[in-house]
Design a protein around this motif. Structure first.
Motif, PDB file in Angstrom:
ATOM      1  N   GLU A 271     -11.803  -0.945  -8.857  1.00 21.54           N
ATOM      2  CA  GLU A 271     -12.144  -0.718  -7.452  1.00 21.54           C
ATOM      3  C   GLU A 271     -11.391  -1.671  -6.525  1.00 21.54           C
ATOM      4  OE1 GLU A 271     -15.926  -1.028  -4.397  1.00 21.54           O
ATOM      5  OE2 GLU A 271     -16.346  -0.601  -6.506  1.00 21.54           O
ATOM      6  N   GLN A 272     -11.311  -2.948  -6.894  1.00 26.08           N
ATOM      7  CA  GLN A 272     -10.625  -3.922  -6.030  1.00 26.08           C
ATOM      8  C   GLN A 272      -9.138  -3.593  -5.906  1.00 26.08           C
ATOM      9  OE1 GLN A 272     -13.536  -4.880  -4.494  1.00 26.08           O
ATOM     10  NE2 GLN A 272     -12.065  -6.416  -3.908  1.00 26.08           N
ATOM     11  N   LEU A 273      -8.527  -3.149  -7.001  1.00 28.60           N
ATOM     12  CA  LEU A 273      -7.125  -2.729  -6.955  1.00 28.60           C
ATOM     13  C   LEU A 273      -6.973  -1.575  -5.971  1.00 28.60           C
ATOM     14  CD1 LEU A 273      -4.234  -2.975  -8.143  1.00 28.60           C
ATOM     15  CD2 LEU A 273      -4.942  -1.264  -9.835  1.00 28.60           C
ATOM     16  N   CYS A 274      -7.861  -0.611  -6.046  1.00 26.74           N
ATOM     17  CA  CYS A 274      -7.827   0.534  -5.139  1.00 26.74           C
ATOM     18  C   CYS A 274      -7.959   0.083  -3.690  1.00 26.74           C
ATOM     19  CB  CYS A 274      -8.935   1.513  -5.493  1.00 26.74           C
ATOM     20  SG  CYS A 274      -8.939   2.960  -4.428  1.00 26.74           S
ATOM     21  N   ARG A 275      -8.909  -0.795  -3.434  1.00 24.30           N
ATOM     22  CA  ARG A 275      -9.116  -1.284  -2.060  1.00 24.30           C
ATOM     23  C   ARG A 275      -7.858  -1.980  -1.530  1.00 24.30           C
ATOM     24  NH1 ARG A 275     -14.136  -0.739  -0.168  1.00 24.30           N
ATOM     25  NH2 ARG A 275     -15.849  -0.379  -1.625  1.00 24.30           N
ATOM     26  N   GLY A 276      -7.150  -2.702  -2.394  1.00 29.01           N
ATOM     27  CA  GLY A 276      -5.922  -3.362  -1.974  1.00 29.01           C
ATOM     28  C   GLY A 276      -4.835  -2.377  -1.576  1.00 29.01           C
ATOM     29  N   PHE A 277      -4.770  -1.247  -2.265  1.00 29.95           N
ATOM     30  CA  PHE A 277      -3.757  -0.240  -1.963  1.00 29.95           C
ATOM     31  C   PHE A 277      -4.183   0.685  -0.828  1.00 29.95           C
ATOM     32  CE2 PHE A 277      -1.788  -1.738  -5.740  1.00 29.95           C
ATOM     33  CZ  PHE A 277      -0.455  -1.383  -5.619  1.00 29.95           C
ATOM     34  N   ALA A 278      -5.429   0.592  -0.381  1.00 29.72           N
ATOM     35  CA  ALA A 278      -5.915   1.405   0.727  1.00 29.72           C
ATOM     36  C   ALA A 278      -5.662   0.737   2.075  1.00 29.72           C
ATOM     37  CB  ALA A 278      -7.400   1.693   0.553  1.00 29.72           C
ATOM     38  N   VAL A 279      -5.196  -0.518   2.064  1.00 35.89           N
ATOM     39  CA  VAL A 279      -4.975  -1.276   3.288  1.00 35.89           C
ATOM     40  C   VAL A 279      -3.538  -1.061   3.767  1.00 35.89           C
ATOM     41  CG1 VAL A 279      -4.910  -3.586   4.299  1.00 35.89           C
ATOM     42  CG2 VAL A 279      -6.664  -3.012   2.615  1.00 35.89           C
ATOM     43  N   SER A 280      -3.401  -0.657   5.005  1.00 36.27           N
ATOM     44  CA  SER A 280      -2.077  -0.429   5.581  1.00 36.27           C
ATOM     45  C   SER A 280      -1.416  -1.751   5.947  1.00 36.27           C
ATOM     46  CB  SER A 280      -2.201   0.450   6.827  1.00 36.27           C
ATOM     47  OG  SER A 280      -0.937   0.773   7.325  1.00 36.27           O
ATOM     48  N   GLY A 281      -0.137  -1.865   5.628  1.00 33.81           N
ATOM     49  CA  GLY A 281       0.648  -3.016   6.041  1.00 33.81           C
ATOM     50  C   GLY A 281       0.557  -4.234   5.151  1.00 33.81           C
ATOM     51  N   ALA A 282      -0.377  -4.276   4.227  1.00 33.30           N
ATOM     52  CA  ALA A 282      -0.532  -5.441   3.351  1.00 33.30           C
ATOM     53  C   ALA A 282       0.532  -5.425   2.256  1.00 33.30           C
ATOM     54  CB  ALA A 282      -1.921  -5.429   2.721  1.00 33.30           C
ATOM     55  N   ASP A 283       0.768  -6.598   1.636  1.00 29.19           N
ATOM     56  CA  ASP A 283       1.623  -6.658   0.450  1.00 29.19           C
ATOM     57  C   ASP A 283       0.769  -6.197  -0.719  1.00 29.19           C
ATOM     58  OD1 ASP A 283       3.313  -7.119  -1.653  1.00 29.19           O
ATOM     59  OD2 ASP A 283       3.482  -9.284  -1.333  1.00 29.19           O
TER      60      ASP A 283
ATOM     61  N   GLY B  66      14.057   1.565  -2.408  1.00 22.73           N
ATOM     62  CA  GLY B  66      15.143   0.688  -2.820  1.00 22.73           C
ATOM     63  C   GLY B  66      14.697  -0.047  -4.068  1.00 22.73           C
ATOM     64  N   GLU B  67      14.542  -1.356  -3.960  1.00 20.45           N
ATOM     65  CA  GLU B  67      14.013  -2.143  -5.082  1.00 20.45           C
ATOM     66  C   GLU B  67      12.605  -2.650  -4.808  1.00 20.45           C
ATOM     67  OE1 GLU B  67      16.669  -5.094  -6.635  1.00 20.45           O
ATOM     68  OE2 GLU B  67      18.414  -3.802  -6.329  1.00 20.45           O
ATOM     69  N   THR B  68      12.049  -2.273  -3.668  1.00 16.76           N
ATOM     70  CA  THR B  68      10.727  -2.742  -3.270  1.00 16.76           C
ATOM     71  C   THR B  68       9.654  -1.765  -3.730  1.00 16.76           C
ATOM     72  OG1 THR B  68      11.688  -3.751  -1.293  1.00 16.76           O
ATOM     73  CG2 THR B  68       9.300  -3.426  -1.305  1.00 16.76           C
ATOM     74  N   PRO B  69       8.656  -2.237  -4.503  1.00 14.28           N
ATOM     75  CA  PRO B  69       7.572  -1.340  -4.905  1.00 14.28           C
ATOM     76  C   PRO B  69       6.662  -1.016  -3.716  1.00 14.28           C
ATOM     77  CG  PRO B  69       7.155  -3.559  -5.713  1.00 14.28           C
ATOM     78  CD  PRO B  69       8.506  -3.582  -5.062  1.00 14.28           C
ATOM     79  N   VAL B  70       6.279   0.254  -3.617  1.00 20.24           N
ATOM     80  CA  VAL B  70       5.378   0.715  -2.564  1.00 20.24           C
ATOM     81  C   VAL B  70       4.323   1.614  -3.196  1.00 20.24           C
ATOM     82  CG1 VAL B  70       7.064   0.546  -0.692  1.00 20.24           C
ATOM     83  CG2 VAL B  70       6.898   2.664  -1.996  1.00 20.24           C
ATOM     84  N   GLY B  71       3.184   1.757  -2.525  1.00 23.59           N
ATOM     85  CA  GLY B  71       2.152   2.621  -3.063  1.00 23.59           C
ATOM     86  C   GLY B  71       0.983   2.763  -2.117  1.00 23.59           C
ATOM     87  N   PHE B  72       0.137   3.752  -2.411  1.00 27.84           N
ATOM     88  CA  PHE B  72      -1.064   3.974  -1.619  1.00 27.84           C
ATOM     89  C   PHE B  72      -2.151   4.583  -2.491  1.00 27.84           C
ATOM     90  CE2 PHE B  72       1.470   7.818  -1.155  1.00 27.84           C
ATOM     91  CZ  PHE B  72       0.548   8.855  -1.268  1.00 27.84           C
ATOM     92  N   ALA B  73      -3.408   4.310  -2.119  1.00 29.46           N
ATOM     93  CA  ALA B  73      -4.566   4.890  -2.805  1.00 29.46           C
ATOM     94  C   ALA B  73      -4.690   6.351  -2.404  1.00 29.46           C
ATOM     95  CB  ALA B  73      -5.829   4.125  -2.429  1.00 29.46           C
ATOM     96  N   CYS B  74      -5.052   7.183  -3.386  1.00 23.33           N
ATOM     97  CA  CYS B  74      -5.116   8.626  -3.144  1.00 23.33           C
ATOM     98  C   CYS B  74      -6.241   9.240  -3.973  1.00 23.33           C
ATOM     99  CB  CYS B  74      -3.770   9.256  -3.521  1.00 23.33           C
ATOM    100  SG  CYS B  74      -3.703  11.034  -3.342  1.00 23.33           S
ATOM    101  N   GLN B  75      -7.172   9.910  -3.314  1.00 21.52           N
ATOM    102  CA  GLN B  75      -8.254  10.568  -4.049  1.00 21.52           C
ATOM    103  C   GLN B  75      -8.068  12.085  -4.079  1.00 21.52           C
ATOM    104  OE1 GLN B  75     -11.374   9.307  -1.174  1.00 21.52           O
ATOM    105  NE2 GLN B  75     -12.075  11.406  -1.381  1.00 21.52           N
ATOM    106  N   SER B  76      -7.003  12.585  -3.487  1.00 19.86           N
ATOM    107  CA  SER B  76      -6.789  14.032  -3.426  1.00 19.86           C
ATOM    108  C   SER B  76      -5.742  14.487  -4.436  1.00 19.86           C
ATOM    109  CB  SER B  76      -6.357  14.435  -2.020  1.00 19.86           C
ATOM    110  OG  SER B  76      -5.129  13.799  -1.700  1.00 19.86           O
ATOM    111  N   PHE B  77      -5.852  14.038  -5.650  1.00 14.40           N
ATOM    112  CA  PHE B  77      -4.909  14.371  -6.714  1.00 14.40           C
ATOM    113  C   PHE B  77      -5.511  15.450  -7.618  1.00 14.40           C
ATOM    114  CE2 PHE B  77      -3.866  13.817 -11.181  1.00 14.40           C
ATOM    115  CZ  PHE B  77      -2.505  14.046 -11.149  1.00 14.40           C
ATOM    116  N   ALA B  78      -4.655  16.353  -8.117  1.00 12.35           N
ATOM    117  CA  ALA B  78      -5.117  17.383  -9.053  1.00 12.35           C
ATOM    118  C   ALA B  78      -3.956  17.896  -9.895  1.00 12.35           C
ATOM    119  CB  ALA B  78      -5.743  18.548  -8.294  1.00 12.35           C
ATOM    120  N   SER B  79      -4.291  18.437 -11.059  1.00 15.87           N
ATOM    121  CA  SER B  79      -3.280  19.157 -11.831  1.00 15.87           C
ATOM    122  C   SER B  79      -3.075  20.505 -11.150  1.00 15.87           C
ATOM    123  CB  SER B  79      -3.728  19.329 -13.282  1.00 15.87           C
ATOM    124  OG  SER B  79      -4.894  20.109 -13.341  1.00 15.87           O
ATOM    125  N   LEU B  80      -1.872  21.038 -11.229  1.00 15.79           N
ATOM    126  CA  LEU B  80      -1.553  22.290 -10.560  1.00 15.79           C
ATOM    127  C   LEU B  80      -1.111  23.369 -11.541  1.00 15.79           C
ATOM    128  CD1 LEU B  80      -1.139  23.834  -7.889  1.00 15.79           C
ATOM    129  CD2 LEU B  80       1.148  22.830  -7.765  1.00 15.79           C
TER     130      LEU B  80
END
Length: 168
Positions: A84-96, A33-47
């Motif tokens: 790293e701290q930004l990544c750790r923040g996005f790795a936490v489930s349920g947090a803002d 909707g209008e709410t930003p969401v996101g998650f940390a991901c280390q399994s990214f690659a070009s295809l």
């Protein structure tokens, strides 16, 4: 391809051995909707270059991916070695996860483009394929750019962030 008659692979051994493969770290972002969401991901690659496709893998237990998938667009934020701290923040489930995080809309999809990242890849959802306990997500690249040339990538190796030589 057929399956070999081999002994079962021990999950701890699987994790240990594959932990010796160094990966970069990203944050996948979108709008629910209008709410930003996101998650940390280390399994990214070009295809693929033609057409321009990227891929990442997301656990079927993710609580964020079900909020991203219906919108069919997302931004891959490639993290710099000082995030790293930004990544750790996005790795936490349920947090803002966006509390105090500067971002702007990505140029095509409007997904959150995080401030200070090395690069971004703005995508529309092309396909999702079953991958065991994960889903394989394929995105079609709509826009991309390098945002910083003054830093290296945030790396993950043997269960830790940093440079592989630091984690030996």
């Amino acid at each position: 391809m057929g399956q070999l008659d081999a002994p079962a692979v021990d999950p701890a051994a699987f994790r240990h051995v594959l932990g010796h493969f160094c990966s970069g770290v990203t944050i996948i972002t979108a709008l629910d909707g209008e709410t930003p969401v996101g998650f940390a991901c280390q399994s990214f690659a070009s295809l693929s270059i033609d057409p321009p496709l990227v891929t990442f893998f997301v656990a079927k237990t993710s609580t964020t991916w079900p909020r991203i998938q219906p919108g069919a667009k997302f931004c891959v934020n490639v993290l710099a070695d000082d995030q790293e701290q930004l990544c750790r923040g996005f790795a936490v489930s349920g947090a803002d996860k966006f509390a105090g995080v500067d971002h702007k809309p990505a140029p095509v999809t409007g997904s959150p483009l995080l401030e200070g990242t090395l690069a971004y890849i703005d995508c529309t959802l092309e396909q999702v394929v079953d991958g065991g306990d994960h889903e394989i997500v394929i995105g079609r690249v709509q826009a991309l750019d390098v945002a910083r040339e003054d830093a290296g990538p945030l790396l993950f190796y043997r269960g830790k962030f940093g440079h592989p030589a630091q984690n030996a």
